[in-house]
Design a protein around this motif. Structure first.
Motif, PDB file in Angstrom:
ATOM      1  N   GLU A  91       0.861  -1.263   0.065  1.00 32.86           N
ATOM      2  CA  GLU A  91      -0.003  -0.019   0.028  1.00 32.86           C
ATOM      3  C   GLU A  91       0.905   1.313   0.124  1.00 32.86           C
ATOM      4  O   GLU A  91       0.635   2.101  -0.590  1.00 32.86           O
ATOM      5  CB  GLU A  91      -0.809  -0.014   1.419  1.00 32.86           C
ATOM      6  CG  GLU A  91      -1.997   1.036   1.181  1.00 32.86           C
ATOM      7  CD  GLU A  91      -2.826   1.172   2.214  1.00 32.86           C
ATOM      8  OE1 GLU A  91      -3.717   1.908   2.629  1.00 32.86           O
ATOM      9  OE2 GLU A  91      -3.182   0.029   2.913  1.00 32.86           O
ATOM     10  N   LEU A  92       1.974   1.342   0.874  1.00 39.69           N
ATOM     11  CA  LEU A  92       2.756   2.493   0.817  1.00 39.69           C
ATOM     12  C   LEU A  92       3.559   2.467  -0.609  1.00 39.69           C
ATOM     13  O   LEU A  92       3.737   3.734  -0.931  1.00 39.69           O
ATOM     14  CB  LEU A  92       3.933   2.100   1.985  1.00 39.69           C
ATOM     15  CG  LEU A  92       3.568   2.430   3.539  1.00 39.69           C
ATOM     16  CD1 LEU A  92       4.728   2.023   4.346  1.00 39.69           C
ATOM     17  CD2 LEU A  92       3.197   3.716   3.627  1.00 39.69           C
ATOM     18  N   TYR A  93       3.940   1.459  -0.982  1.00 41.87           N
ATOM     19  CA  TYR A  93       4.758   1.485  -2.442  1.00 41.87           C
ATOM     20  C   TYR A  93       3.650   2.000  -3.380  1.00 41.87           C
ATOM     21  O   TYR A  93       4.192   2.827  -4.324  1.00 41.87           O
ATOM     22  CB  TYR A  93       5.237   0.011  -2.755  1.00 41.87           C
ATOM     23  CG  TYR A  93       5.591  -0.145  -4.092  1.00 41.87           C
ATOM     24  CD1 TYR A  93       6.815   0.130  -4.679  1.00 41.87           C
ATOM     25  CD2 TYR A  93       4.390  -0.810  -5.048  1.00 41.87           C
ATOM     26  CE1 TYR A  93       7.301   0.210  -5.896  1.00 41.87           C
ATOM     27  CE2 TYR A  93       5.035  -0.986  -6.380  1.00 41.87           C
ATOM     28  CZ  TYR A  93       6.501  -0.532  -6.850  1.00 41.87           C
ATOM     29  OH  TYR A  93       6.630  -0.612  -8.175  1.00 41.87           O
ATOM     30  N   PHE A  94       2.525   1.541  -3.569  1.00 44.55           N
ATOM     31  CA  PHE A  94       1.613   2.053  -4.428  1.00 44.55           C
ATOM     32  C   PHE A  94       1.287   3.528  -4.515  1.00 44.55           C
ATOM     33  O   PHE A  94       1.362   4.383  -5.516  1.00 44.55           O
ATOM     34  CB  PHE A  94       0.336   1.316  -4.356  1.00 44.55           C
ATOM     35  CG  PHE A  94      -0.723   1.632  -5.700  1.00 44.55           C
ATOM     36  CD1 PHE A  94      -0.509   0.802  -6.770  1.00 44.55           C
ATOM     37  CD2 PHE A  94      -1.734   2.436  -5.487  1.00 44.55           C
ATOM     38  CE1 PHE A  94      -1.450   1.150  -7.616  1.00 44.55           C
ATOM     39  CE2 PHE A  94      -2.406   2.951  -6.553  1.00 44.55           C
ATOM     40  CZ  PHE A  94      -2.319   2.259  -7.587  1.00 44.55           C
ATOM     41  N   SER A  95       0.926   4.090  -3.248  1.00 48.31           N
ATOM     42  CA  SER A  95       0.840   5.485  -3.085  1.00 48.31           C
ATOM     43  C   SER A  95       1.986   6.535  -3.504  1.00 48.31           C
ATOM     44  O   SER A  95       1.679   7.461  -3.685  1.00 48.31           O
ATOM     45  CB  SER A  95       0.372   5.667  -1.512  1.00 48.31           C
ATOM     46  OG  SER A  95       1.673   5.276  -0.679  1.00 48.31           O
ATOM     47  N   LYS A  96       3.056   5.692  -3.074  1.00 48.40           N
ATOM     48  CA  LYS A  96       4.508   6.670  -3.677  1.00 48.40           C
ATOM     49  C   LYS A  96       4.605   6.665  -5.165  1.00 48.40           C
ATOM     50  O   LYS A  96       4.959   7.472  -5.683  1.00 48.40           O
ATOM     51  CB  LYS A  96       5.690   5.972  -3.090  1.00 48.40           C
ATOM     52  CG  LYS A  96       5.450   6.649  -1.591  1.00 48.40           C
ATOM     53  CD  LYS A  96       6.879   5.787  -0.774  1.00 48.40           C
ATOM     54  CE  LYS A  96       6.927   6.244   0.633  1.00 48.40           C
ATOM     55  NZ  LYS A  96       8.073   5.820   1.353  1.00 48.40           N
ATOM     56  N   MET A  97       4.345   5.594  -5.724  1.00 47.29           N
ATOM     57  CA  MET A  97       4.491   5.483  -7.318  1.00 47.29           C
ATOM     58  C   MET A  97       3.432   5.793  -8.101  1.00 47.29           C
ATOM     59  O   MET A  97       3.549   6.395  -9.418  1.00 47.29           O
ATOM     60  CB  MET A  97       5.004   4.093  -7.700  1.00 47.29           C
ATOM     61  CG  MET A  97       3.707   3.027  -7.558  1.00 47.29           C
ATOM     62  SD  MET A  97       2.824   2.679  -8.989  1.00 47.29           S
ATOM     63  CE  MET A  97       3.479   1.934 -10.127  1.00 47.29           C
ATOM     64  N   VAL A  98       2.290   5.910  -7.494  1.00 50.16           N
ATOM     65  CA  VAL A  98       1.145   6.197  -8.631  1.00 50.16           C
ATOM     66  C   VAL A  98       1.002   7.661  -9.058  1.00 50.16           C
ATOM     67  O   VAL A  98       0.794   7.775 -10.109  1.00 50.16           O
ATOM     68  CB  VAL A  98      -0.326   5.873  -7.688  1.00 50.16           C
ATOM     69  CG1 VAL A  98      -0.439   6.775  -6.741  1.00 50.16           C
ATOM     70  CG2 VAL A  98      -1.158   5.893  -8.749  1.00 50.16           C
ATOM     71  N   ASN A  99       1.253   8.507  -8.135  1.00 51.85           N
ATOM     72  CA  ASN A  99       1.553   9.945  -8.752  1.00 51.85           C
ATOM     73  C   ASN A  99       2.578  10.133  -9.569  1.00 51.85           C
ATOM     74  O   ASN A  99       2.535  10.916 -10.805  1.00 51.85           O
ATOM     75  CB  ASN A  99       1.634  10.895  -7.392  1.00 51.85           C
ATOM     76  CG  ASN A  99       0.454  11.078  -6.453  1.00 51.85           C
ATOM     77  OD1 ASN A  99      -0.438  11.358  -7.204  1.00 51.85           O
ATOM     78  ND2 ASN A  99       0.416  10.702  -5.154  1.00 51.85           N
ATOM     79  N   GLU A 100       3.822   9.560  -9.551  1.00 49.97           N
ATOM     80  CA  GLU A 100       4.831   9.697 -10.468  1.00 49.97           C
ATOM     81  C   GLU A 100       4.654   9.045 -12.036  1.00 49.97           C
ATOM     82  O   GLU A 100       4.605   9.585 -12.857  1.00 49.97           O
ATOM     83  CB  GLU A 100       6.134   8.943  -9.982  1.00 49.97           C
ATOM     84  CG  GLU A 100       7.305   8.972 -11.048  1.00 49.97           C
ATOM     85  CD  GLU A 100       8.292   7.986 -10.803  1.00 49.97           C
ATOM     86  OE1 GLU A 100       9.162   7.765 -11.649  1.00 49.97           O
ATOM     87  OE2 GLU A 100       8.363   7.736  -9.658  1.00 49.97           O
ATOM     88  N   VAL A 101       3.841   7.935 -11.731  1.00 45.34           N
ATOM     89  CA  VAL A 101       3.490   7.268 -13.066  1.00 45.34           C
ATOM     90  C   VAL A 101       2.443   7.871 -13.802  1.00 45.34           C
ATOM     91  O   VAL A 101       2.246   8.082 -15.154  1.00 45.34           O
ATOM     92  CB  VAL A 101       3.118   5.680 -12.648  1.00 45.34           C
ATOM     93  CG1 VAL A 101       2.593   5.014 -13.786  1.00 45.34           C
ATOM     94  CG2 VAL A 101       4.449   5.013 -12.202  1.00 45.34           C
ATOM     95  N   LEU A 102       1.436   8.464 -13.059  1.00 45.29           N
ATOM     96  CA  LEU A 102       0.050   8.874 -13.741  1.00 45.29           C
ATOM     97  C   LEU A 102       0.185  10.371 -13.888  1.00 45.29           C
ATOM     98  O   LEU A 102      -0.440  11.003 -14.924  1.00 45.29           O
ATOM     99  CB  LEU A 102      -0.910   8.709 -12.897  1.00 45.29           C
ATOM    100  CG  LEU A 102      -1.466   7.220 -12.335  1.00 45.29           C
ATOM    101  CD1 LEU A 102      -2.324   7.157 -11.515  1.00 45.29           C
ATOM    102  CD2 LEU A 102      -1.894   6.470 -13.832  1.00 45.29           C
ATOM    103  N   GLN A 103       1.258  11.010 -13.188  1.00 37.01           N
ATOM    104  CA  GLN A 103       1.208  12.403 -13.335  1.00 37.01           C
ATOM    105  C   GLN A 103       2.686  13.077 -13.301  1.00 37.01           C
ATOM    106  O   GLN A 103       2.960  14.367 -13.461  1.00 37.01           O
ATOM    107  CB  GLN A 103       0.473  13.191 -12.176  1.00 37.01           C
ATOM    108  CG  GLN A 103      -0.937  12.918 -12.214  1.00 37.01           C
ATOM    109  CD  GLN A 103      -1.789  13.541 -11.075  1.00 37.01           C
ATOM    110  OE1 GLN A 103      -0.998  13.695  -9.841  1.00 37.01           O
ATOM    111  NE2 GLN A 103      -2.828  13.870 -11.206  1.00 37.01           N
ATOM    112  N   GLY A 104       3.669  12.349 -13.389  1.00 36.13           N
ATOM    113  CA  GLY A 104       4.968  12.757 -13.441  1.00 36.13           C
ATOM    114  C   GLY A 104       5.206  13.054 -14.965  1.00 36.13           C
ATOM    115  O   GLY A 104       4.699  13.126 -15.772  1.00 36.13           O
ATOM    116  N   PRO A 105       6.807  13.480 -14.997  1.00 34.56           N
ATOM    117  CA  PRO A 105       7.287  13.993 -16.314  1.00 34.56           C
ATOM    118  C   PRO A 105       7.229  12.955 -17.335  1.00 34.56           C
ATOM    119  O   PRO A 105       7.200  13.118 -18.505  1.00 34.56           O
ATOM    120  CB  PRO A 105       8.675  14.499 -16.038  1.00 34.56           C
ATOM    121  CG  PRO A 105       8.976  13.808 -14.594  1.00 34.56           C
ATOM    122  CD  PRO A 105       7.913  13.584 -13.837  1.00 34.56           C
ATOM    123  N   ASN A 106       7.290  11.670 -17.030  1.00 34.52           N
ATOM    124  CA  ASN A 106       7.112  10.675 -17.965  1.00 34.52           C
ATOM    125  C   ASN A 106       5.830   9.871 -18.061  1.00 34.52           C
ATOM    126  O   ASN A 106       5.575   8.585 -18.346  1.00 34.52           O
ATOM    127  CB  ASN A 106       8.197   9.373 -17.630  1.00 34.52           C
ATOM    128  CG  ASN A 106       9.473  10.003 -17.691  1.00 34.52           C
ATOM    129  OD1 ASN A 106       9.941  10.470 -18.926  1.00 34.52           O
ATOM    130  ND2 ASN A 106      10.229  10.049 -16.530  1.00 34.52           N
TER     131      ASN A 106
END
Length: 226
Positions: A91-106
């Motif tokens: 749950e912690l892992y997902f909450s950290k990666m989801v913003n980068e993947v969905l809204q980050g520069p890539n």
């Protein structure tokens, strides 16, 4: 991985090729991406491309690795923060990666990746959970094994209904499938509804799936006394 000739190029030329790769792979998924467009943007002859890479898939997955996301390391940090609780760690892992993947520069690249992911590409981009993941060099495989063993050692097996570490590997792989499919669903929701991605809703859905896996979704049926 690129051929040795790629690494002999100047840093400026390497960066130009990678910039062209980002542009094209953000525009289209792997199957629809154009080598012609990449070599045009990178300002290199077509023949040179094949001196540096086997094919566009070779460049695609090298570009993915170049983004410096180490899922195994991120999972391990999350698991340490969760004191070895596998589900809390994910749950912690997902909450950290989801913003980068969905809204980050890539995000545009990730959208094409997740929306067109198949079994083969999953195993190319997902963390190598065990020795079944291909590695060309024995020393690299040994290092992977040691790194993943360190991760598995953190997980508190006493909290899980598992017999051994082999079953833990199967469960971790299942959870990673849930991570990837939930991200893909987030992109689909954006394409079919609101243009803005609701990360809070996506995280809620992920927690729901985790709870189903952790506690079960089926009700216990008790026989009624006649």
């Amino acid at each position: 991985m690129p051929k040795e000739t790629f690494f002999h190029l100047s840093k400026e030329k390497q960066q130009r090729i990678m910039k062209a790769a980002k542009k094209e792979f953000s525009r289209a998924p792997l199957g629809e991406a154009s080598i012609a467009q990449i070599i045009k943007d990178a300002e290199i002859p077509r023949g040179s491309f094949y001196q540096y890479f086997e094919d566009k898939e070779d460049l695609y997955f090298y570009y993915f690795k170049s983004m410096h996301r180490n899922a195994r390391q991120e999972l391990q940090v999350a698991m340490e923060q969760a004191n070895g609780n596998l589900f809390d760690g994910f749950e912690l892992y997902f909450s950290k990666m989801v913003n980068e993947v969905l809204q980050g520069p890539n995000a545009a690249f990730y959208q094409n990746l997740f929306m067109h992911m198949d079994y083969r590409s999953f195993h190319k981009v997902a963390p190598p959970f065990d020795r079944s993941h291909p590695s060309n060099h024995p020393s690299h495989r040994k290092m992977q094994d040691e790194e993943w063993q360190a991760f598995y050692d953190i997980v508190d097996l006493s909290l899980l209904k598992l017999k051994n570490q082999e079953e833990l590997k199967i469960l971790v792989k299942l959870l990673m499938h849930v991570v990837f499919s939930t991200v893909a669903e987030g992109y689909r929701q954006m394409l079919t509804g609101d243009k803005k991605i609701d990360t809070e809703k996506i995280e809620t859905e992920f927690r729901l799936k985790l709870n189903w896996l952790k506690s079960g979704a089926a009700k216990e049926i008790t026989e009624k006394n006649e």
